[in-house]
Design a protein around this motif. Structure first.
Motif, PDB file in Angstrom:
ATOM      1  N   LEU A 401      39.893  26.360  39.734  1.00 30.50           N
ATOM      2  CA  LEU A 401      40.225  26.426  41.157  1.00 30.50           C
ATOM      3  C   LEU A 401      39.879  27.762  41.794  1.00 30.50           C
ATOM      4  O   LEU A 401      40.041  27.924  43.008  1.00 30.50           O
ATOM      5  CB  LEU A 401      41.717  26.124  41.355  1.00 30.50           C
ATOM      6  CG  LEU A 401      42.236  24.813  40.745  1.00 30.50           C
ATOM      7  CD1 LEU A 401      43.681  24.587  41.146  1.00 30.50           C
ATOM      8  CD2 LEU A 401      41.362  23.630  41.145  1.00 30.50           C
ATOM      9  N   GLY A 402      39.464  28.729  40.987  1.00 32.20           N
ATOM     10  CA  GLY A 402      39.063  30.022  41.540  1.00 32.20           C
ATOM     11  C   GLY A 402      40.202  30.899  42.012  1.00 32.20           C
ATOM     12  O   GLY A 402      39.997  31.806  42.821  1.00 32.20           O
ATOM     13  N   LEU A 403      41.426  30.665  41.508  1.00 29.78           N
ATOM     14  CA  LEU A 403      42.564  31.488  41.924  1.00 29.78           C
ATOM     15  C   LEU A 403      42.501  32.841  41.208  1.00 29.78           C
ATOM     16  O   LEU A 403      42.364  32.905  39.987  1.00 29.78           O
ATOM     17  CB  LEU A 403      43.881  30.786  41.582  1.00 29.78           C
ATOM     18  CG  LEU A 403      44.124  29.434  42.287  1.00 29.78           C
ATOM     19  CD1 LEU A 403      45.462  28.850  41.861  1.00 29.78           C
ATOM     20  CD2 LEU A 403      44.066  29.574  43.790  1.00 29.78           C
ATOM     21  N   ASP A 404      42.606  33.921  41.963  1.00 32.70           N
ATOM     22  CA  ASP A 404      42.543  35.251  41.367  1.00 32.70           C
ATOM     23  C   ASP A 404      43.936  35.723  40.953  1.00 32.70           C
ATOM     24  O   ASP A 404      44.934  35.018  41.143  1.00 32.70           O
ATOM     25  CB  ASP A 404      41.886  36.258  42.317  1.00 32.70           C
ATOM     26  CG  ASP A 404      42.619  36.381  43.652  1.00 32.70           C
ATOM     27  OD1 ASP A 404      43.817  36.026  43.717  1.00 32.70           O
ATOM     28  OD2 ASP A 404      41.990  36.837  44.626  1.00 32.70           O
ATOM     29  N   ASP A 405      44.013  36.909  40.395  1.00 34.58           N
ATOM     30  CA  ASP A 405      45.279  37.434  39.878  1.00 34.58           C
ATOM     31  C   ASP A 405      46.335  37.529  40.972  1.00 34.58           C
ATOM     32  O   ASP A 405      47.516  37.242  40.731  1.00 34.58           O
ATOM     33  CB  ASP A 405      45.063  38.811  39.240  1.00 34.58           C
ATOM     34  CG  ASP A 405      44.268  38.723  37.947  1.00 34.58           C
ATOM     35  OD1 ASP A 405      44.155  37.607  37.405  1.00 34.58           O
ATOM     36  OD2 ASP A 405      43.776  39.771  37.480  1.00 34.58           O
ATOM     37  N   ALA A 406      45.917  37.944  42.165  1.00 36.86           N
ATOM     38  CA  ALA A 406      46.873  38.092  43.270  1.00 36.86           C
ATOM     39  C   ALA A 406      47.453  36.741  43.665  1.00 36.86           C
ATOM     40  O   ALA A 406      48.668  36.610  43.902  1.00 36.86           O
ATOM     41  CB  ALA A 406      46.199  38.757  44.468  1.00 36.86           C
ATOM     42  N   ALA A 407      46.604  35.731  43.734  1.00 32.14           N
ATOM     43  CA  ALA A 407      47.075  34.392  44.105  1.00 32.14           C
ATOM     44  C   ALA A 407      48.013  33.842  43.035  1.00 32.14           C
ATOM     45  O   ALA A 407      49.042  33.223  43.349  1.00 32.14           O
ATOM     46  CB  ALA A 407      45.882  33.467  44.309  1.00 32.14           C
ATOM     47  N   LEU A 408      47.673  34.053  41.769  1.00 30.60           N
ATOM     48  CA  LEU A 408      48.528  33.582  40.677  1.00 30.60           C
ATOM     49  C   LEU A 408      49.868  34.299  40.683  1.00 30.60           C
ATOM     50  O   LEU A 408      50.919  33.683  40.470  1.00 30.60           O
ATOM     51  CB  LEU A 408      47.827  33.790  39.339  1.00 30.60           C
ATOM     52  CG  LEU A 408      46.591  32.927  39.089  1.00 30.60           C
ATOM     53  CD1 LEU A 408      45.838  33.402  37.852  1.00 30.60           C
ATOM     54  CD2 LEU A 408      46.977  31.457  38.939  1.00 30.60           C
ATOM     55  N   ALA A 409      49.844  35.608  40.956  1.00 29.75           N
ATOM     56  CA  ALA A 409      51.090  36.374  41.006  1.00 29.75           C
ATOM     57  C   ALA A 409      51.975  35.886  42.141  1.00 29.75           C
ATOM     58  O   ALA A 409      53.208  35.792  41.996  1.00 29.75           O
ATOM     59  CB  ALA A 409      50.781  37.858  41.172  1.00 29.75           C
ATOM     60  N   GLU A 410      51.377  35.553  43.258  1.00 27.81           N
ATOM     61  CA  GLU A 410      52.152  35.076  44.413  1.00 27.81           C
ATOM     62  C   GLU A 410      52.772  33.698  44.117  1.00 27.81           C
ATOM     63  O   GLU A 410      53.925  33.440  44.436  1.00 27.81           O
ATOM     64  CB  GLU A 410      51.225  35.008  45.631  1.00 27.81           C
ATOM     65  CG  GLU A 410      51.950  34.794  46.955  1.00 27.81           C
ATOM     66  CD  GLU A 410      52.008  33.322  47.338  1.00 27.81           C
ATOM     67  OE1 GLU A 410      52.889  32.957  48.137  1.00 27.81           O
ATOM     68  OE2 GLU A 410      51.185  32.535  46.832  1.00 27.81           O
ATOM     69  N   LEU A 411      51.998  32.833  43.455  1.00 25.68           N
ATOM     70  CA  LEU A 411      52.529  31.519  43.079  1.00 25.68           C
ATOM     71  C   LEU A 411      53.657  31.648  42.062  1.00 25.68           C
ATOM     72  O   LEU A 411      54.654  30.913  42.125  1.00 25.68           O
ATOM     73  CB  LEU A 411      51.402  30.655  42.497  1.00 25.68           C
ATOM     74  CG  LEU A 411      50.358  30.146  43.492  1.00 25.68           C
ATOM     75  CD1 LEU A 411      49.174  29.540  42.744  1.00 25.68           C
ATOM     76  CD2 LEU A 411      50.967  29.113  44.446  1.00 25.68           C
TER      77      LEU A 411
END
Length: 417
Positions: A401-411
């Protein structure tokens, strides 16, 4: 695994499975798919969704124990059933969790589930919803009593399915109660049919471009096997449903006590029966009208079984096996304990059994089942230990899905993953 198959392709290589299964009937199916080479992504709620995580015994800092689950403990059930699967934590009760799952479906070949009736619809991960997202998706459902249920309102567990199917009525002794089969047989049987159905649907999809919904039920799978033994005909003709350790239609065919244990004898044809009578020192019995052919032997099974056990009980298991199997080629083996079987070097060498591994601690003192399928040009097996819950979030969600570290941390902060 032979040297040839170690470097061979995996038969389901390239097939991606989203695993929404819990308990045993579903996870065993996805375990088989993983063992055949599919990429299986096990998806659970962030706090753990598979109820097997709470099954004792557990492996913890002090080894294997049966106490209450503590921090750091992992159930042996999960260590066995989640091998060779990736682990993604995802809360499907949230809008973002559903959205992420729907995005994953676009990159998947199979969704496999065994959730309770109505759950997939409430979560928005049912087949009708997902096929609109990916018309090629093959959706496998392992149910207790069918979908829709053949018996609405009835809760399906392995023991209740054994009872409803009639299989329990065939297990035990005539003068005793119905008996539960020693393994959770309906939990283990239904996923076998589901895996067959899913693979057939994938084959059809490759021709037509369209996926479909594959549904099996524990009850139907077990009941269908019951019909192959013609219990209806036998009971109408006076045969009891339960015949203990004997299969009266094929007598001599059963488990017989010896001086120091038990042996299993399967002498369904006339030649083998004659050989037993010869070993007993009673060759004339083959001329007895009660025992001369298979039909009369079935109707006189109780008498014949007593005669044979009177003889076997005077000898050791080793002596009976020598006289029957070694000297006369009659199928006869010792009745092994479960521990003896689960310690058999031959079964480990074949890959049928393997020592379980903890994802951090390495191999532990527990046995897991392998994939008992041998293919001359393919590699089959479960090489990867069960993953820690959510340990593949970054790899799967980042790659697909192309989620980066910042997006994963926010989720993660919002407890979506």
């Amino acid at each position: 695994m032979t040297e040839q198959t170690a470097t061979a392709p995996r038969p389901l290589e390239g097939v991606r499975v989203l695993d929404l299964t819990v308990a045993l009937a579903g996870p065993y199916g996805t375990l088989l798919l993983a063992g055949l080479g599919a990429e299986v992504i096990k998806i659970e709620a962030p706090q753990g969704g598979d109820i097997a995580r709470f099954n004792p015994p557990f492996h913890g800092k002090d080894g294997i124990h049966f106490d209450a689950l503590e921090d750091g403990d992992i159930s042996l059930s999960i260590l066995a059933r989640a091998r060779s699967k990736k682990s993604v934590s995802l809360d499907l009760k949230t809008d973002d969790g559903r959205r992420i799952f729907h995005e994953l479906v676009k990159h998947a070949d199979v969704v496999f589930e065994n959730l309770s009736d109505g759950v997939v619809e409430r979560l928005g991960v049912d087949y009708e919803t997902l096929r609109k997202i990916n018309p090629r998706i093959v959706y496998g459902s392992v149910t207790g009593l069918g979908r829709p249920s053949l018996y609405p309102g009835v809760k399906a567990m392995d023991i209740t399915v054994q009872a409803l199917s009639g299989a329990m009525d065939t297990t035990g002794y005539q003068d005793g109660p119905p008996m539960r089969f020693g393994l959770p047989i309906s939990d283990l049987l239904a996923p076998l049919y589901a895996v067959i159905g899913v693979q057939a649907a994938l084959r059809q999809r490759d021709r037509t471009g369209k996926g479909q919904h594959v549904v099996v039920s524990m009850l139907e799978c077990l009941s269908s096997l019951l019909a192959f033994e013609h219990f209806d005909v036998f009971q109408r003709h006076g045969f009891p449903a339960r015949s203990g350790n004997y299969h009266n239609r094929l007598t001599p065919f059963g488990v017989y006590a010896t001086r120091d244990g038990h042996v299993s004898i399967a002498a369904a044809n006339d030649a083998w029966t004659r050989s037993i009578f010869e070993a007993m020192g009673r060759p004339e019995l083959i001329e007895d009208p009660r025992f001369a052919s298979r039909g009369p032997r079935a109707t006189n099974a109780d008498v014949l079984n007593r005669l044979i056990e009177d003889w076997t009980s005077q000898h050791s298991s080793e002596e009976v096996i020598r006289m029957l199997a070694t000297e006369r080629s009659v199928p006869c083996v010792p009745v092994r304990t479960a521990l003896e079987s689960l310690s058999d070097p031959a079964l480990f060498a074949a890959g049928t059994l393997q020592q379980l591994e903890h994802p951090v601690d390495g191999k532990i003192d527990a046995v897991g089942g392998g994939v008992p399928i041998h293919m001359s040009g393919s590699a089959v097996g479960l090489e990867r230990p069960a993953a820690l819950l959510g340990s593949d979030n970054a790899g799967v969600l980042g790659q697909l899905l192309g989620l980066d570290d910042a997006a994963l941390a926010e989720l993660k902060a919002r407890k979506v993953i």
